[in-house]
Design an enzyme around this catalytic site. Sequence first.
Site, PDB file in Angstrom:
ATOM      1  N   HIS A  99      32.573 -40.832  41.353  1.00 23.73           N
ATOM      2  CA  HIS A  99      32.450 -40.258  42.693  1.00 23.73           C
ATOM      3  C   HIS A  99      33.089 -41.190  43.708  1.00 23.73           C
ATOM      4  O   HIS A  99      32.957 -42.404  43.618  1.00 23.73           O
ATOM      5  CB  HIS A  99      30.988 -39.993  43.061  1.00 23.73           C
ATOM      6  CG  HIS A  99      30.085 -41.167  42.847  1.00 23.73           C
ATOM      7  ND1 HIS A  99      29.619 -41.530  41.609  1.00 23.73           N
ATOM      8  CD2 HIS A  99      29.568 -42.076  43.716  1.00 23.73           C
ATOM      9  CE1 HIS A  99      28.859 -42.598  41.717  1.00 23.73           C
ATOM     10  NE2 HIS A  99      28.808 -42.961  42.990  1.00 23.73           N
ATOM     11  N   HIS A 101      32.911 -42.247  47.548  1.00 28.11           N
ATOM     12  CA  HIS A 101      32.159 -42.189  48.798  1.00 28.11           C
ATOM     13  C   HIS A 101      33.190 -42.099  49.926  1.00 28.11           C
ATOM     14  O   HIS A 101      34.110 -42.922  49.998  1.00 28.11           O
ATOM     15  CB  HIS A 101      31.354 -43.466  49.028  1.00 28.11           C
ATOM     16  CG  HIS A 101      30.297 -43.753  48.008  1.00 28.11           C
ATOM     17  ND1 HIS A 101      28.953 -43.614  48.282  1.00 28.11           N
ATOM     18  CD2 HIS A 101      30.381 -44.211  46.734  1.00 28.11           C
ATOM     19  CE1 HIS A 101      28.250 -43.968  47.217  1.00 28.11           C
ATOM     20  NE2 HIS A 101      29.093 -44.348  46.258  1.00 28.11           N
TER      21      HIS A 101
HETATM   22  P1  AMP Z   1      26.919 -45.388  43.462  1.00 23.96           P
HETATM   23  O1  AMP Z   1      26.112 -46.631  43.678  1.00 23.96           O
HETATM   24  O2  AMP Z   1      28.352 -45.541  43.884  1.00 23.96           O
HETATM   25  O3  AMP Z   1      26.777 -44.867  42.050  1.00 23.96           O
HETATM   26  O4  AMP Z   1      26.332 -44.323  44.452  1.00 23.96           O
HETATM   27  C1  AMP Z   1      25.494 -43.272  44.079  1.00 23.96           C
HETATM   28  C2  AMP Z   1      25.190 -42.499  45.333  1.00 23.96           C
HETATM   29  O5  AMP Z   1      24.656 -41.249  44.948  1.00 23.96           O
HETATM   30  C3  AMP Z   1      24.174 -43.158  46.254  1.00 23.96           C
HETATM   31  O6  AMP Z   1      24.776 -43.367  47.548  1.00 23.96           O
HETATM   32  C4  AMP Z   1      23.017 -42.165  46.301  1.00 23.96           C
HETATM   33  O7  AMP Z   1      22.421 -42.081  47.571  1.00 23.96           O
HETATM   34  C5  AMP Z   1      23.721 -40.875  45.920  1.00 23.96           C
HETATM   35  N1  AMP Z   1      22.885 -39.850  45.290  1.00 23.96           N
HETATM   36  C6  AMP Z   1      22.060 -39.990  44.234  1.00 23.96           C
HETATM   37  N2  AMP Z   1      21.475 -38.830  43.923  1.00 23.96           N
HETATM   38  C7  AMP Z   1      21.954 -37.901  44.798  1.00 23.96           C
HETATM   39  C8  AMP Z   1      21.738 -36.507  45.001  1.00 23.96           C
HETATM   40  N3  AMP Z   1      20.905 -35.792  44.216  1.00 23.96           N
HETATM   41  N4  AMP Z   1      22.394 -35.891  46.006  1.00 23.96           N
HETATM   42  C9  AMP Z   1      23.220 -36.597  46.804  1.00 23.96           C
HETATM   43  N5  AMP Z   1      23.487 -37.905  46.668  1.00 23.96           N
HETATM   44  C10 AMP Z   1      22.853 -38.559  45.675  1.00 23.96           C
END
Ligand code: AMP
Length: 116
Positions: A99, A101
């Site tokens: 993903h 950001h």
């Molecule tokens: P990372 O540390 O780059 O893997 O970021 C994962 C991101 O996913 C974090 O910023 C979380 O807040 C976000 N996240 C986790 N679960 C969900 C969800 N169900 N819907 C939206 N964002 C999510």
Amino acid sequence: MSDCIFCKIVEGKIPAGKVYEDEDILAFNDINPARPVHVLVIPKKHITSLATVVAADTPVLGKILAKANEIAVAQGSPDGFRVIINTGRVGQQEVPHLHAHIVGGPEPVGPMLKRI
Ligand code: AMP
Ligand code: ZN
């Protein structure tokens, strides 16, 4: 992938605040936003991380970046934004579905990293 939270969002099994979708990618609001605009852009196909991509993934990776500005502007970040792709243990990736950001808003997002 059956136990992947972002695959479940793609499949509609978990709700998300979707802001963009096409046949290849999905963008939705981060559940715990770090900035006024904080969108996650994912490939609909499960790809674990940038550490596991293969050549065939190149078009969808390009699409994620090519759509970033359109998504950022539409969500309220008209003067630029930051793209972050956390990868693996050192990158402190929490969700093992690739993903990007997109973070932004009306004001600059802040320093990139703490200096060593
Ligand atoms: P990372 O540390 O780059 O893997 O970021 C994962 C991101 O996913 C974090 O910023 C979380 O807040 C976000 N996240 C986790 N679960 C969900 C969800 N169900 N819907 C939206 N964002 C999510
Ligand atoms: Zn997945």
